[in-house]
Design a protein around this motif. Structure first.
Motif, PDB file in Angstrom:
ATOM      1  N   THR A 468       0.936  -1.169   0.026  1.00  0.00           N
ATOM      2  CA  THR A 468       0.065  -0.139   0.086  1.00  0.00           C
ATOM      3  C   THR A 468       1.054   1.198  -0.095  1.00  0.00           C
ATOM      4  OG1 THR A 468      -1.670  -1.221   1.299  1.00  0.00           O
ATOM      5  CG2 THR A 468      -1.760   1.251   1.213  1.00  0.00           C
ATOM      6  N   ALA A 470       2.389   4.668   1.140  1.00  0.00           N
ATOM      7  CA  ALA A 470       2.538   5.392   2.305  1.00  0.00           C
ATOM      8  C   ALA A 470       1.462   6.553   2.493  1.00  0.00           C
ATOM      9  CB  ALA A 470       3.703   5.874   2.571  1.00  0.00           C
ATOM     10  N   PHE A 472      -1.787   6.027   1.977  1.00  0.00           N
ATOM     11  CA  PHE A 472      -2.948   5.412   2.214  1.00  0.00           C
ATOM     12  C   PHE A 472      -2.853   4.306   3.461  1.00  0.00           C
ATOM     13  CE2 PHE A 472      -3.434   6.678  -2.208  1.00  0.00           C
ATOM     14  CZ  PHE A 472      -4.724   7.120  -2.211  1.00  0.00           C
ATOM     15  N   GLU A 473      -1.594   4.333   4.186  1.00  0.00           N
ATOM     16  CA  GLU A 473      -1.367   3.291   5.439  1.00  0.00           C
ATOM     17  C   GLU A 473      -2.174   3.517   6.407  1.00  0.00           C
ATOM     18  OE1 GLU A 473       0.329   0.668   5.848  1.00  0.00           O
ATOM     19  OE2 GLU A 473       1.427   0.628   3.976  1.00  0.00           O
ATOM     20  N   SER A 474      -2.446   4.995   6.799  1.00  0.00           N
ATOM     21  CA  SER A 474      -3.504   5.297   7.590  1.00  0.00           C
ATOM     22  C   SER A 474      -4.944   4.592   7.333  1.00  0.00           C
ATOM     23  CB  SER A 474      -3.369   6.625   7.852  1.00  0.00           C
ATOM     24  OG  SER A 474      -4.397   7.087   8.949  1.00  0.00           O
ATOM     25  N   ALA A 475      -5.351   4.967   6.140  1.00  0.00           N
ATOM     26  CA  ALA A 475      -6.724   4.460   5.838  1.00  0.00           C
ATOM     27  C   ALA A 475      -6.849   3.026   5.808  1.00  0.00           C
ATOM     28  CB  ALA A 475      -7.014   4.994   4.420  1.00  0.00           C
ATOM     29  N   LYS A 476      -5.754   2.477   5.471  1.00  0.00           N
ATOM     30  CA  LYS A 476      -5.549   0.904   5.473  1.00  0.00           C
ATOM     31  C   LYS A 476      -5.750   0.260   6.799  1.00  0.00           C
ATOM     32  CE  LYS A 476      -2.486  -3.083   4.316  1.00  0.00           C
ATOM     33  NZ  LYS A 476      -1.167  -3.598   3.673  1.00  0.00           N
ATOM     34  N   ALA A 477      -5.356   1.049   7.786  1.00  0.00           N
ATOM     35  CA  ALA A 477      -5.141   0.595   9.306  1.00  0.00           C
ATOM     36  C   ALA A 477      -6.590   0.859   9.715  1.00  0.00           C
ATOM     37  CB  ALA A 477      -4.110   1.465  10.089  1.00  0.00           C
ATOM     38  N   ASP A 478      -7.237   1.830   9.363  1.00  0.00           N
ATOM     39  CA  ASP A 478      -8.745   2.083   9.779  1.00  0.00           C
ATOM     40  C   ASP A 478      -9.551   1.116   9.109  1.00  0.00           C
ATOM     41  OD1 ASP A 478      -8.023   4.357  11.155  1.00  0.00           O
ATOM     42  OD2 ASP A 478      -8.443   5.799   9.714  1.00  0.00           O
TER      43      ASP A 478
END
Length: 536
Positions: A468, A470, A472-478
């Motif tokens: 993914t 970088a 979109f890493e936060s969106a992926k974690a959510d």
């Protein structure tokens, strides 16, 4: 001198009986192992075969459904043609169908192989308990033998996830089928060499109509429940299947009450020491199989454990069953079956209640571990005394049929547990997840990945691995957190269903089953049955 010879012969007979028990328990181990080892492989199968949640349910239920549906038939066939003979055929069939499963290339072939394995497992399982009842005629020895039989179920649960995890750590998911082949063949040799043949001295006409009615009714009901999250719980096709299945089962009961040689002797349920323990076992296995299916999603989808780690984490659950079952069976001889069954059901319900409170960040060493120990201990306390009570309520001529009824209640309870509790969990999950997954850009998840994510929390395994950007890493974690949270919301509602079922069953047993160890119904309430049995 004569007394010494007699003592020597008696000692040899005792040793031979316990050797035979070990072989019989090994056959039981194989059958129960097939029920548990595949749970560990479900996430891997789901990822590699891109299976829906209901597809994974069918991998489990294809086995238990054919198993449950044919237990009564094979119990009667064992009484009629010989229990050792029927068991031997079953062992050969399990080995052959395991090979077929090992070569399966898609989900449909896996489900077909599992269904066929369930058919042959149904030939093995009733014979195990029926042979024990006929070989161990002493009351105390029989109680110990049944305790060993119930403890073996716990042992199978203990090594199932761990063995499956070890195999998946080093081999593909096909290995969970290959492992059955050498075990089945070794047990087959032991059965042919050491186990005596036994069968009923008098048998009636085979009830083929009852067999067909029971299969159609149970299969239709389970299919409707498993597919309900996709079709709609109150959709036209679901309601039609509910109604038709209920009607078929009503006709089945009507037929069995009027048939002189029924496949399921409904008169046995007039005996409270038979019917209420059978109900308790059904409810206990409803909870246990549903719990195992859901906790598979939790350990591998939410905690992101490897298959081997999952197996190790389930050991406390299994160990509590293996330890508690024989102790409970022996205690039942002193304080009575009723007290132990009620206690076991209450302990099970408390364990499931605690499990239902699990959150994404709940530590394993704490509520999760405690819930597993309580669930396992509660099941152990219920099943040993309940099995002994059921088998003490039937004549030797009906040992196979009685064992089949005992086993059928377990398997139907387990099948419905996976179907009902799995479908409740799936309904909550899919409804909540759909808008979240739909909002993910197609550049990050293709349509197949989205469909898999909508079906099961096991999709987290693939989402975590996928590269993914970088940004979109936060969106992926959510997204991952949402998937896990929604799965546990479904787990919570399903847990409340098991708590309610266990408590209601505990109340029924407490009110209607005699509390005194010696009081209660007699086998003589079922008239016209021979007590003779042929063992040689």
């Amino acid at each position: 001198m004569t007394s010494q010879i007699d003592a020597s012969k008696t000692s040899q007979q005792v040793r031979r009986r316990w050797l035979v028990l070990a072989i019989i328990c090994a056959a039981e181990l194989l059958v129960v192992l097939d029920n548990t080892i595949v749970n560990v492989a479900l996430p891997t199968m789901g990822v590699q075969l891109q299976s829906s949640f209901s597809g994974l349910q069918w991998v489990v239920d294809a086995y238990t459904l054919s198993f449950a549906g044919l237990l009564l038939a094979f119990g009667h066939l064992g009484d009629r043609f010989g229990r050792r003979r029927v068991m031997s055929i079953g062992l050969v069939g399990i080995a052959a169908m395991s090979v077929a499963g090992a070569f399966a290339a898609d989900l449909g072939q896996v489900i077909a192989a599992r269904a066929a394995m369930g058919v042959f497992a149904a030939a093995v399982f009733p014979a195990t308990l029926a042979l024990i009842i006929n070989i161990f005629t002493d009351v105390k020895e029989r109680a110990l033998a049944i305790a060993a039989w119930t403890a073996m179920a716990g042992f199978a649960i203990a090594i199932g996830p761990s063995a499956g995890g070890f195999l998946l750590q080093h081999f593909s998911w096909h290995s969970v089928f290959w492992i059955n082949v050498p075990v089945a063949l070794v047990v087959l040799v032991g059965v042919l060499v050491a186990v005596p043949e036994s069968k009923a001295s008098h048998v009636g006409r085979f009830d083929s109509v009852g067999l067909v009615l029971s299969l159609v009714g149970v299969t239709g009901l389970v299919w409707a429940i498993i597919e309900a999250p996709h079709l709609g719980w109150l959709s036209t096709i679901s309601v039609v299947f509910y109604v038709l299945s209920a009607l078929v089962l009503v006709v089945f009961v009507w037929w069995e009450l009027r048939n002189p040689s029924p496949i399921l002797d409904m008169r046995l349920f007039r005996i409270r020491r038979f019917s209420l323990p059978a109900l308790a076992i059904g409810v206990a296995y409803f909870s246990m199989f549903g719990f195992l299916f859901m906790i598979t999603q939790y350990f591998q989808g939410v905690m992101e454990l490897s298959p081997l780690e999952f197996g190790v984490h389930t050991l406390p659950f299994a160990a509590s069953i293996a330890v508690g079952a024989p102790v409970a069976t022996v205690l039942a001889q002193r304080i009575g079956t009723t007290a132990l069954i009620v206690t076991g059901l209450v302990i099970m319900s408390s364990g499931m209640l605690i499990a239902g409170q699990t959150k994404v960040d709940t530590p394993y060493f704490g509520p999760v571990l405690l819930s597993m120990v309580l669930m396992g201990l509660g099941l152990a306390i219920v099943q040993g005394p309940a099995t002994e009570s059921i088998m003490s309520s039937v004549m030797l001529d009906e040992a196979g049929a009685g064992s089949a009824v005992n086993d059928t209640t377990r398997e139907i309870g387990g099948t419905l547990g996976v179907a009902v509790l799995g479908s409740i969990m799936a309904s909550i999950y899919t409804t909540s997840v759909k808008p979240v997954v739909d909002a993910v850009p197609d550049t990050l998840m293709n349509p197949d990945q989205k469909n898999f994510a909508r079906e099961t929390v096991i999709s987290v395994i693939e989402i975590v691995k996928s590269p993914t950007p970088a940004l979109f890493e936060s969106a992926k974690a959510d997204l991952i957190l949402n998937l896990k949270t929604f799965a546990l919301e479904g787990f919570q509602l399903a847990s409340y269903v098991t708590v309610g079922a266990s408590i209601l069953c505990a109340v029924a047993v407490a009110v209607f089953l005699p509390w005194s160890p010696s009081s209660g119904d007699s086998v003589l309430l079922v008239p016209g049955r021979s007590t003779r049995d042929e063992t040689h």
